[in-house]
Scaffold this active site. Structure first.
Site, mmCIF file in Angstrom:
data_model
loop_
_atom_site.group_PDB
_atom_site.id
_atom_site.type_symbol
_atom_site.label_atom_id
_atom_site.label_comp_id
_atom_site.label_asym_id
_atom_site.label_seq_id
_atom_site.Cartn_x
_atom_site.Cartn_y
_atom_site.Cartn_z
ATOM 1 N N ASP A 70 0.871 -1.172 0.000
ATOM 2 C CA ASP A 70 0.000 0.000 0.000
ATOM 3 C C ASP A 70 0.910 1.223 0.000
ATOM 4 O O ASP A 70 1.737 1.383 0.900
ATOM 5 C CB ASP A 70 -0.880 -0.027 1.256
ATOM 6 C CG ASP A 70 -2.200 0.674 1.046
ATOM 7 O OD1 ASP A 70 -2.167 1.797 0.523
ATOM 8 O OD2 ASP A 70 -3.244 0.109 1.404
ATOM 9 N N ASP B 156 -2.821 4.817 -2.597
ATOM 10 C CA ASP B 156 -3.862 5.426 -1.776
ATOM 11 C C ASP B 156 -4.333 6.751 -2.390
ATOM 12 O O ASP B 156 -3.520 7.545 -2.870
ATOM 13 C CB ASP B 156 -3.266 5.680 -0.380
ATOM 14 C CG ASP B 156 -4.306 6.065 0.646
ATOM 15 O OD1 ASP B 156 -5.183 5.241 0.935
ATOM 16 O OD2 ASP B 156 -4.231 7.202 1.162
ATOM 17 N N GLU C 124 -6.396 3.729 -6.075
ATOM 18 C CA GLU C 124 -7.647 3.926 -5.345
ATOM 19 C C GLU C 124 -8.285 5.208 -5.872
ATOM 20 O O GLU C 124 -7.747 6.304 -5.675
ATOM 21 C CB GLU C 124 -7.397 4.073 -3.841
ATOM 22 C CG GLU C 124 -8.724 4.152 -3.078
ATOM 23 C CD GLU C 124 -8.636 4.798 -1.694
ATOM 24 O OE1 GLU C 124 -9.542 4.562 -0.882
ATOM 25 O OE2 GLU C 124 -7.676 5.549 -1.439
ATOM 26 N N HIS D 106 -11.603 -2.056 3.456
ATOM 27 C CA HIS D 106 -11.509 -1.612 4.842
ATOM 28 C C HIS D 106 -12.136 -0.245 5.094
ATOM 29 O O HIS D 106 -12.067 0.267 6.208
ATOM 30 C CB HIS D 106 -10.030 -1.591 5.248
ATOM 31 C CG HIS D 106 -9.257 -0.569 4.465
ATOM 32 N ND1 HIS D 106 -9.063 -0.656 3.105
ATOM 33 C CD2 HIS D 106 -8.665 0.597 4.841
ATOM 34 C CE1 HIS D 106 -8.383 0.392 2.688
ATOM 35 N NE2 HIS D 106 -8.120 1.163 3.718
ATOM 36 N N ASP D 107 -12.705 0.369 4.059
ATOM 37 C CA ASP D 107 -13.330 1.691 4.220
ATOM 38 C C ASP D 107 -14.841 1.641 4.068
ATOM 39 O O ASP D 107 -15.506 2.678 4.191
ATOM 40 C CB ASP D 107 -12.775 2.663 3.159
ATOM 41 C CG ASP D 107 -11.314 2.981 3.382
ATOM 42 O OD1 ASP D 107 -10.887 3.026 4.549
ATOM 43 O OD2 ASP D 107 -10.594 3.184 2.380
HETATM 44 C C1 NOJ Z 1 -7.896 5.739 1.801
HETATM 45 C C2 NOJ Z 1 -7.679 4.612 2.747
HETATM 46 O O1 NOJ Z 1 -8.200 3.453 2.177
HETATM 47 C C3 NOJ Z 1 -8.329 4.988 4.041
HETATM 48 O O2 NOJ Z 1 -8.376 3.925 4.945
HETATM 49 C C4 NOJ Z 1 -7.597 6.171 4.619
HETATM 50 O O3 NOJ Z 1 -8.257 6.620 5.762
HETATM 51 C C5 NOJ Z 1 -7.520 7.300 3.605
HETATM 52 N N1 NOJ Z 1 -7.190 6.870 2.293
HETATM 53 C C6 NOJ Z 1 -6.467 8.290 4.001
HETATM 54 O O4 NOJ Z 1 -5.204 7.716 3.746
#
Ligand code: NOJ
Length: 534
Positions: free
Chosen positions: A99, A201, A264, A325-326
């Site tokens: 990541d 990210d 992402e 995970h989000d």
């Molecule tokens: C995306 C990540 O997937 C998330 O978990 C994170 O809080 C934010 N970016 C900030 O890095």
């Protein structure tokens, strides 16, 4: 399939390392834990793992606040453990995707500490510093995704810095060439070590409007949405210059051969496609998050698949994601029964699937009492139910205490259903979610049509969707998924009747059944048919 890049043919598995397997008894998962479970991933048929950040970090945002990009957090282990993991994974033909968090660092990163020291610091320009407006207010109206203003006042140096996320995550200034070079060197560091690529990210956040113009109000904002959505982030994200940065990342990865850049990117389809870059020189795969947001309704799902397929640039390779995970887990969004349909969809569509750890056993979101919550997004906006803790609970390995994840109380509570829902129990159950996942993964690994063949929509209505997958010289497959809990029927056109045999079914009793004319499915049922004709 040997001449097709691995990232097209492999199933990716996302590991949230804090919650995968604890081996040192601190209630937090670690690299040794991943090593211990690598045989499980191989058994499942996984071709690549993406590990959420494992770098030194104060963990304000659980590792997405990086304090050192080229080391391993002692919570997770050591660099030697990492090398061992890489070796063990590679020995099993499993690729490892890191990541990479280029948009922001931790406020404890030495670069920011130096930048913050004085306006004259040689690293001042590495971050986004601005004077206050004459009335003392922030330089513009940009918001933080985690709530409140995106600008934080630094009293000693009398300027604001910008943070798209937590105030402990200052955004880097990617218009500064030294920043670019430093971050590209981070990529080289890990590529030299042997990693197989990066999940990048918040790729669409990296560059901001040069003039720092105010974002406009969002005319469609509703009270139930996060406050960030009150404005349209048209100047703070998705700037044209980002594509040049992405292309440079791609070039670096390609320089090592056979590596991958996954971005992402949460944007509408047409915008998302731009991240493949002109002539496919951008990200190999901008993540496709359509399934995270769409209502679980056959016409919408069918239309979205076609919109996505139709919008892909020539040579652009598709991918699919059901959970991460989000976001809420798939089983919590669509229910246990439909989660089996979702698995079949994920693993039979054209494009690389990403499985979020635990989805393969049907893990669901777990209610976390406010006093146990840890995610800053949830804690900053408690009334909005935005905590991501529920989808990050410990992996349920067995019926042992703490689900076999740890010997001690884990950092987040384990789902109380773990004695029934766990890997060990499901490995021995022909009807389990895990058995279904494994059969689907194996079939996808083995069959060219599913692995890299074409996708053709055949029919969809209010209840179900049906499509086929074909590859030259290989068996073809017909997939029919009932997205409702009521029975449905597909009447095959007599002129064009498909024949074949069900090889995987969400209800395994249907496996082996011959299909010759109309196809009937019970509620919550999906089937994969190996075609014999036409
Ligand atoms: C995306 C990540 O997937 C998330 O978990 C994170 O809080 C934010 N970016 C900030 O890095």
């Amino acid at each position: 399939m040997s001449n097709i890049p691995w990232w097209k043919t492999s199933v990716i598995y996302q590991i949230y390392p804090r919650s995968f397997q604890d081996t040192n008894g601190d209630g937090i998962g670690d690299l040794r834990g991943i090593i211990d479970r690598i045989d499980y991933l191989q058994w499942l048929g996984i071709g690549a793992i993406w590990i959420s950040p494992i770098y030194p970090s104060p963990m304000v945002d659980f590792g997405y606040d990086v304090a050192d990009y080229t080391d391993i957090n002692t919570i997770f282990g050591s660099m030697a453990d990492f090398d061992e993991l890489l070796l063990q994974a590679h020995q099993r033909n499993i690729k490892v995707i890191m990541d990479f968090v280029p948009n922001h660092t931790s406020d404890c990163h030495p670069w920011f500490v130096e930048s913050r020291r004085a306006t004259s610091s040689p690293k001042r320009d590495w971050y986004i510093w601005k004077d206050a407006k004459p009335d003392g207010s922030p330089p513009n109206n940009w918001r933080s995704v985690f709530g409140g203003s995106g600008w934080e006042w630094d009293a000693p140096t009398r300027q604001f810095y910008f943070h798209a996320f937590h105030k402990a995550q200052p955004d880097l200034n990617w218009r500064n060439n030294d920043v670019q070079e430093a971050m590209f060197n981070v990529m080289r560091f890990w590529l030299d070590r042997g990693v197989d690529g990066f999940r990048v990210d918040v790729m669409w956040h990296i560059i901001k409007d040069e003039l720092f113009r105010d974002n406009p109000p969002n005319p469609e904002y509703k009270e139930s949405q996060p406050p960030y959505d009150q404005l349209l982030p048209v100047y703070s994200t998705d700037q044209p210059e980002v594509h040049d940065i992405v292309a440079q990342m791609r070039q670096i990865a390609d320089g090592y051969g056979d590596r991958v850049i996954i971005g992402e990117v949460y944007l509408p389809i047409q915008k998302l496609m731009e991240y493949y870059g002109p002539n496919n020189e951008g990200a190999h795969m901008p993540f496709n998050f359509l399934m995270l947001r769409l209502p679980w309704h056959a016409p919408e799902i069918a239309a979205a698949i076609d919109q996505y397929e139709g919008a892909l640039p020539t040579e652009g390779w598709p991918n699919w994601v059901l959970s991460n995970h989000d976001n809420p887990r798939i089983a919590s969004r669509v229910g246990e029964a439909q989660a089996r349909i979702a698995a079949m969809l994920l693993l039979t569509l054209r494009g690389t699937p990403t499985i979020y750890y635990g989805d393969e056993i049907g893990m669901r979101d777990v209610a976390i009492p406010l006093e146990e919550q840890q995610d800053p997004q949830g804690l900053n906006m408690p009334e909005k139910n935005l905590s991501r803790d529920p989808c990050r609970t410990p992996m349920q390995w067995s019926a042992d205490e703490y689900a076999g994840f740890s010997k001690v109380q884990p950092w987040l509570r384990v789902d109380k259903k773990y004695p029934r829902i766990n890997v060990q129990q499901q490995q021995n159950d022909a009807y389990s979610m895990l058995t279904l996942y494994r059969k689907l993964v194996q079939l996808r690994n083995d069959e060219p049509a599913l692995n890299h063949g074409t996708y053709t929509p055949v029919y969809s209505n209010d209840q179900f969707i049906a499509y086929r997958r074909d590859a030259p010289g290989a068996d073809s497959f017909f997939i029919m998924l009932n997205l409702t809990s009521r029975p449905c029927r597909y009447s095959q056109p007599p002129s064009d009747t498909l024949k074949g045999q069900v090889i995987i079914a969400t209800a395994p009793e249907a496996e082996g059944m011959d299909i010759e004319k109309d196809i009937y499915l019970n509620g919550d049922e999906g089937i994969v048919i190996r075609l014999t004709a036409p």
